[in-house]
Write an enzyme that holds these catalytic residues in place. Structure first.
Site, PDB file in Angstrom:
ATOM      1  N   ASP A   1      12.333  10.362  -7.467  1.00 17.68           N
ATOM      2  CA  ASP A   1      12.161   9.695  -6.172  1.00 17.68           C
ATOM      3  C   ASP A   1      12.979   8.411  -6.111  1.00 17.68           C
ATOM      4  O   ASP A   1      12.504   7.384  -5.620  1.00 17.68           O
ATOM      5  CB  ASP A   1      10.668   9.421  -5.923  1.00 17.68           C
ATOM      6  CG  ASP A   1      10.364   9.230  -4.446  1.00 17.68           C
ATOM      7  OD1 ASP A   1      11.214   9.598  -3.602  1.00 17.68           O
ATOM      8  OD2 ASP A   1       9.289   8.704  -4.126  1.00 17.68           O
TER       9      ASP A   1
ATOM     10  N   GLU B   1       0.856  -1.182   0.000  1.00 13.06           N
ATOM     11  CA  GLU B   1       0.000   0.000   0.000  1.00 13.06           C
ATOM     12  C   GLU B   1       0.886   1.224   0.000  1.00 13.06           C
ATOM     13  O   GLU B   1       1.873   1.288   0.733  1.00 13.06           O
ATOM     14  CB  GLU B   1      -0.894  -0.016   1.242  1.00 13.06           C
ATOM     15  CG  GLU B   1      -2.027   0.955   1.144  1.00 13.06           C
ATOM     16  CD  GLU B   1      -3.072   0.739   2.235  1.00 13.06           C
ATOM     17  OE1 GLU B   1      -2.927  -0.205   3.026  1.00 13.06           O
ATOM     18  OE2 GLU B   1      -4.017   1.545   2.276  1.00 13.06           O
ATOM     19  N   GLY B   2       0.560   2.189  -0.839  1.00 12.55           N
ATOM     20  CA  GLY B   2       1.309   3.439  -0.864  1.00 12.55           C
ATOM     21  C   GLY B   2       0.357   4.593  -0.662  1.00 12.55           C
ATOM     22  O   GLY B   2      -0.836   4.384  -0.405  1.00 12.55           O
TER      23      GLY B   2
ATOM     24  N   THR C   1      -3.263   1.050  -3.596  1.00 15.58           N
ATOM     25  CA  THR C   1      -2.962  -0.258  -3.021  1.00 15.58           C
ATOM     26  C   THR C   1      -2.594  -1.201  -4.159  1.00 15.58           C
ATOM     27  O   THR C   1      -3.212  -1.169  -5.218  1.00 15.58           O
ATOM     28  CB  THR C   1      -4.202  -0.787  -2.264  1.00 15.58           C
ATOM     29  OG1 THR C   1      -4.598   0.231  -1.327  1.00 15.58           O
ATOM     30  CG2 THR C   1      -3.902  -2.053  -1.505  1.00 15.58           C
TER      31      THR C   1
HETATM   32  P1  ATP Z   1       4.702   5.399  -2.323  1.00 14.89           P
HETATM   33  O1  ATP Z   1       3.898   6.151  -1.344  1.00 14.89           O
HETATM   34  O2  ATP Z   1       5.839   4.661  -1.677  1.00 14.89           O
HETATM   35  O3  ATP Z   1       5.166   6.158  -3.512  1.00 14.89           O
HETATM   36  P2  ATP Z   1       2.745   4.214  -4.059  1.00 14.89           P
HETATM   37  O4  ATP Z   1       1.398   4.643  -3.678  1.00 14.89           O
HETATM   38  O5  ATP Z   1       3.284   4.883  -5.254  1.00 14.89           O
HETATM   39  O6  ATP Z   1       3.744   4.272  -2.840  1.00 14.89           O
HETATM   40  P3  ATP Z   1       3.969   1.787  -4.802  1.00 14.89           P
HETATM   41  O7  ATP Z   1       5.217   2.122  -4.079  1.00 14.89           O
HETATM   42  O8  ATP Z   1       4.005   1.866  -6.278  1.00 14.89           O
HETATM   43  O9  ATP Z   1       2.766   2.640  -4.268  1.00 14.89           O
HETATM   44  O10 ATP Z   1       3.560   0.340  -4.352  1.00 14.89           O
HETATM   45  C1  ATP Z   1       3.242  -0.021  -3.050  1.00 14.89           C
HETATM   46  C2  ATP Z   1       3.885  -1.359  -2.722  1.00 14.89           C
HETATM   47  O11 ATP Z   1       3.619  -2.334  -3.722  1.00 14.89           O
HETATM   48  C3  ATP Z   1       5.395  -1.304  -2.587  1.00 14.89           C
HETATM   49  O12 ATP Z   1       5.750  -2.091  -1.471  1.00 14.89           O
HETATM   50  C4  ATP Z   1       5.931  -1.963  -3.830  1.00 14.89           C
HETATM   51  O13 ATP Z   1       7.119  -2.673  -3.564  1.00 14.89           O
HETATM   52  C5  ATP Z   1       4.809  -2.926  -4.215  1.00 14.89           C
HETATM   53  N1  ATP Z   1       4.732  -3.013  -5.677  1.00 14.89           N
HETATM   54  C6  ATP Z   1       4.430  -2.005  -6.519  1.00 14.89           C
HETATM   55  N2  ATP Z   1       4.430  -2.423  -7.797  1.00 14.89           N
HETATM   56  C7  ATP Z   1       4.749  -3.737  -7.765  1.00 14.89           C
HETATM   57  C8  ATP Z   1       4.924  -4.748  -8.781  1.00 14.89           C
HETATM   58  N3  ATP Z   1       4.768  -4.470 -10.082  1.00 14.89           N
HETATM   59  N4  ATP Z   1       5.267  -5.994  -8.382  1.00 14.89           N
HETATM   60  C9  ATP Z   1       5.439  -6.281  -7.075  1.00 14.89           C
HETATM   61  N5  ATP Z   1       5.285  -5.385  -6.074  1.00 14.89           N
HETATM   62  C10 ATP Z   1       4.947  -4.125  -6.407  1.00 14.89           C
END
Ligand code: ATP
Length: 366
Positions: A215, A104-105, A109
């Site tokens: 980033d 989740e970011g 999610t």
């Molecule tokens: P952040 O606030 O860190 O920028 P976000 O909302 O952009 O987060 P992501 O970082 O893209 O979300 O993804 C959240 C989680 O999902 C992370 O732990 C990441 O490692 C995992 N994740 C994202 N994309 C993939 C993928 N293609 N395969 C496996 N895991 C992934």
């Protein structure tokens, strides 16, 4: 400290339990601590920044919408209509089952799912269209991976509007993030070189196309079990072109931010090289410089002190020390480019992907 790699929401500002390490992409409205962004071009109130960081460290803060930026003024209908032009108009739900949440970011999610038509496991990032600090950054989530395919960039499959969510389907990267590895395993220099080489291949490609990631940190580097290294998380990218050669927004994660970003100077692709240098220190020391300080103090150190180096420079080879010294150059004009670093002798000692594959297997056992 444990590191939360997701951005946090405004409501989380009130919750001190989020004292972890995540990116911040809107200094003025969110308070995650690992990254900050204010793509406003307007000055970020430093008092606000220190308030933000007092809740924790390591999150990305999303940038404040720019008053003069048309996308910031887009109505909900316009925004939805624009997104719908970019995505596949079909409904993906009939083709997907077995959703399992994997992360989740701040923007959404991420799940794994089984895609029936291809019989493969895919990653699905689901993002609310409305519950975003800067909804226009969602365009990046679709456009960058789609338009810039590369062996070291997570592969984009498709995107959809599902009710009030944007779903991005991409390849599932099964080996976890570099952050997970660094936490558990001490990397050899040849493995650091292999990771740097793959990241630089991706960055050289993106930079040659005018894309700045903004980033770069270990959380954004995902590894496949065969050892392939993939750059991910393009939500904070910016583009430069003939018309707009530099950017000025305060965007990124504090400890990894280049001095010119913190100083609110116009900047370009060089900021990713600085962050890569900081990520190399993460790989050597386990965490970035100044990580024991609140983010606002760390930013002050980055802005005013000479470039950092590893805590134990005597433990690293002269080649790696030289590589770091070419990336962590205060003056961005003198900093090496991604293509230049790809020719650095340190990378000649990069181990093959199989050695990274072993690292992932070993990581799973500790
Ligand atoms: P952040 O606030 O860190 O920028 P976000 O909302 O952009 O987060 P992501 O970082 O893209 O979300 O993804 C959240 C989680 O999902 C992370 O732990 C990441 O490692 C995992 N994740 C994202 N994309 C993939 C993928 N293609 N395969 C496996 N895991 C992934």
């Amino acid at each position: 400290p444990s590191r939360n790699t997701q951005r946090i929401r405004r409501s989380d500002l009130m919750n001190p339990s989020h004292a972890t390490a995540t990116p911040v992409s809107h200094v003025m409205t969110t308070s995650s601590s690992r990254n900050i962004t204010s793509s406003t071009g307007a000055a970020v109130n430093p008092h606000f920044v220190s308030d933000v960081y007092s809740t924790g460290r390591g999150h990305t803060v999303p940038a404040k919408p720019h008053r003069n930026r048309p996308s910031s003024k887009m109505s909900a209908e316009q925004f939805r209509a624009t997104i719908s032009l970019l995505v596949n108009s079909s409904d993906p739900r009939r083709d997907l089952d077995w959703f399992v949440k994997i992360g989740e970011g701040s923007t959404g999610t991420v799940y794994t799912a089984h895609q029936l038509s291809t019989n493969r496991v895919v990653a699905v990032k689901k993002m609310s269209l409305w519950n975003q600090q800067r909804k226009e950054l969602l365009f990046n989530e679709v456009i960058i991976m789609k338009e810039y395919p590369h062996n070291n960039v997570v592969t984009y499959y498709d995107s959809y509007l599902v009710d009030e969510e944007l779903w991005v389907l991409m390849e599932f990267i099964d080996g976890g993030s570099l952050t997970d590895i660094i936490r558990r395993v001490h990397l050899q220099e040849s493995q650091i070189a292999a990771i740097c080489k793959s990241c630089l291949e991706a960055l050289a490609y993106l930079h040659s196309n005018g894309v700045i990631h903004r980033d770069i940190k270990s959380d954004c580097i995902l590894l496949m079990s065969d050892g392939t290294v993939k750059l991910s998380d393009f939500g904070y990218c910016a583009r430069i072109n003939q018309k707009q050669r530099r950017r000025q927004s305060l965007v990124g994660t504090p400890y990894w931010m280049a001095p010119e970003v913190i100083s609110k100077q116009p900047y370009g692709t060089e900021v990713d090289i600085w962050s890569l240098g900081i990520m190399v220190i993460e790989m050597i020391d386990g965490q970035p410089p100044y990580f024991n300080l609140p983010a606002s103090e760390a930013m002050n150190c980055i802005r005013t002190l000479p470039p950092p180096t590893s805590k134990s420079p005597e433990k690293i080879s002269p080649r790696l020390r030289d590589f770091l010294s070419k990336a962590l150059v205060y003056n961005s004009e003198e900093r090496a480019t991604a293509s230049e670093l790809l020719r650095h002798p340190f990378l000649q000692f990069a181990s093959p992907p199989s050695s990274l594959s072993k690292l992932i297997q070993f990581r799973n056992t500790v």
